[in-house]
Write an enzyme that holds these catalytic residues in place. Structure first.
Site, PDB file in Angstrom:
ATOM      1  N   PRO A 135      47.593 -69.607   8.889  1.00  0.00           N
ATOM      2  CA  PRO A 135      46.259 -69.007   8.921  1.00  0.00           C
ATOM      3  C   PRO A 135      45.373 -69.449   7.761  1.00  0.00           C
ATOM      4  O   PRO A 135      45.722 -69.268   6.600  1.00  0.00           O
ATOM      5  CB  PRO A 135      46.564 -67.510   8.855  1.00  0.00           C
ATOM      6  CG  PRO A 135      47.930 -67.376   9.417  1.00  0.00           C
ATOM      7  CD  PRO A 135      48.654 -68.603   8.959  1.00  0.00           C
ATOM      8  N   LYS A 188      40.717 -66.513   3.025  1.00  0.00           N
ATOM      9  CA  LYS A 188      41.876 -66.223   3.877  1.00  0.00           C
ATOM     10  C   LYS A 188      42.266 -64.744   3.842  1.00  0.00           C
ATOM     11  O   LYS A 188      43.301 -64.371   4.387  1.00  0.00           O
ATOM     12  CB  LYS A 188      43.080 -67.047   3.414  1.00  0.00           C
ATOM     13  CG  LYS A 188      42.852 -68.558   3.375  1.00  0.00           C
ATOM     14  CD  LYS A 188      44.093 -69.246   2.835  1.00  0.00           C
ATOM     15  CE  LYS A 188      43.862 -70.725   2.602  1.00  0.00           C
ATOM     16  NZ  LYS A 188      45.069 -71.395   2.066  1.00  0.00           N
TER      17      LYS A 188
END
Length: 261
Positions: free
Chosen positions: A2, A59
């Site tokens: 991710p 993130k």
């Protein structure tokens, strides 16, 4: 893994599913992933709290719990969210919330490289963790200033979370590929025009990936992401994709499209 587009996709997923629900109970909380906070404090903040707002910085995903602060989720290499009503929780669920709408929200993370934390506010968390501006929100003058005096490789600069938050290994390679820059090129070799081009490419790559919900199968076929294997054919010129190490990370590029400086 991710990166910014994935976490933005998670933020939007949360916004269309569990947002504004109230947490009836905390069914699972993996203490191993807690960062700078105790399990009792997290449970106290979550239980009875409303998932009022979701924000992203790089993130990191932040979920406001009314006046109880913010739940902070980092997804590491394998994290994701799942909103469901029936059946067993997904494998490797590390945080599981029972919601007042009858659904459950799971944060799963197979390899436990993520983190669960709490923050009084987003800004203080970003400052405390020395995070740079969000890579999708940063304006050109700020980007240009962040690169001033940097001597490292282009890829490692893009991945430095203290300069720009959100770009990781995969998208750094993609940005370099589309900018026709070899990832290991020293930043000092890029003049002002090429730095401006790098900035524009970064924004385009991240925006396109978000529009495609960060699904590798939905990304343009001309991108490198679908060909991140040594010996694959370059989707642009048909040459051979090469693999090297930059900053200790596996790095893929096309020697023809990204010639050495």
């Amino acid at each position: 893994m991710p990166e910014l587009p994935d976490v933005e996709t998670f933020r939007r997923y949360l916004g269309s599913t569990a947002l504004h629900a109230t947490v009836d109970d905390v069914l699972t909380l993996d203490d191993d992933l807690l960062e700078g906070v105790g399990a009792r404090s997290v449970r106290r903040a979550l239980k009875g709290g409303s998932l009022d707002e979701a924000r992203r910085h790089g993130k990191w995903l932040f979920v406001r719990l009314g006046d109880r602060g913010w739940l902070v989720l980092h997804f590491g290499m394998t994290g994701e969210l799942a909103y469901f009503k029936n059946g067993e929780p997904p494998a490797h669920t590390r945080l599981l919330l029972a919601l007042d709408d009858g659904y459950r929200l799971a944060y799963r993370n197979q390899r436990k490289f993520g983190a669960i934390s709490m923050a009084d506010d987003v800004g203080s968390y970003v400052a405390r963790h020395d995070l740079g501006p969000d890579a999708l929100e940063v304006e050109w003058p700020e980007f240009r200033e962040a690169l001033e005096g940097r001597r490292g490789a282009v890829k490692t600069t893009l991945m430095d979370q203290s300069l720009l938050a959100g770009v990781g290994n995969v998208y750094a390679d993609e940005i370099c590929y589309q900018a026709h820059v070899r990832p290991g090129t020293k930043l000092g070799r890029l003049d002002a025009d090429r730095r401006r081009s790098l900035y524009g490419v970064m924004r385009r790559v991240l925006t396109t990936a978000i529009d495609r919900q960060a699904d590798p199968d939905a990304l343009p076929r001309t991108w490198l992401i679908g060909h991140r294997h040594e010996g694959d054919a370059c989707p642009r010129c048909g040459g051979t994709v090469a693999r090297t190490k930059v900053g200790g990370r596996s790095t893929y590029y096309c020697p023809e499209c990204q010639p050495a400086e």
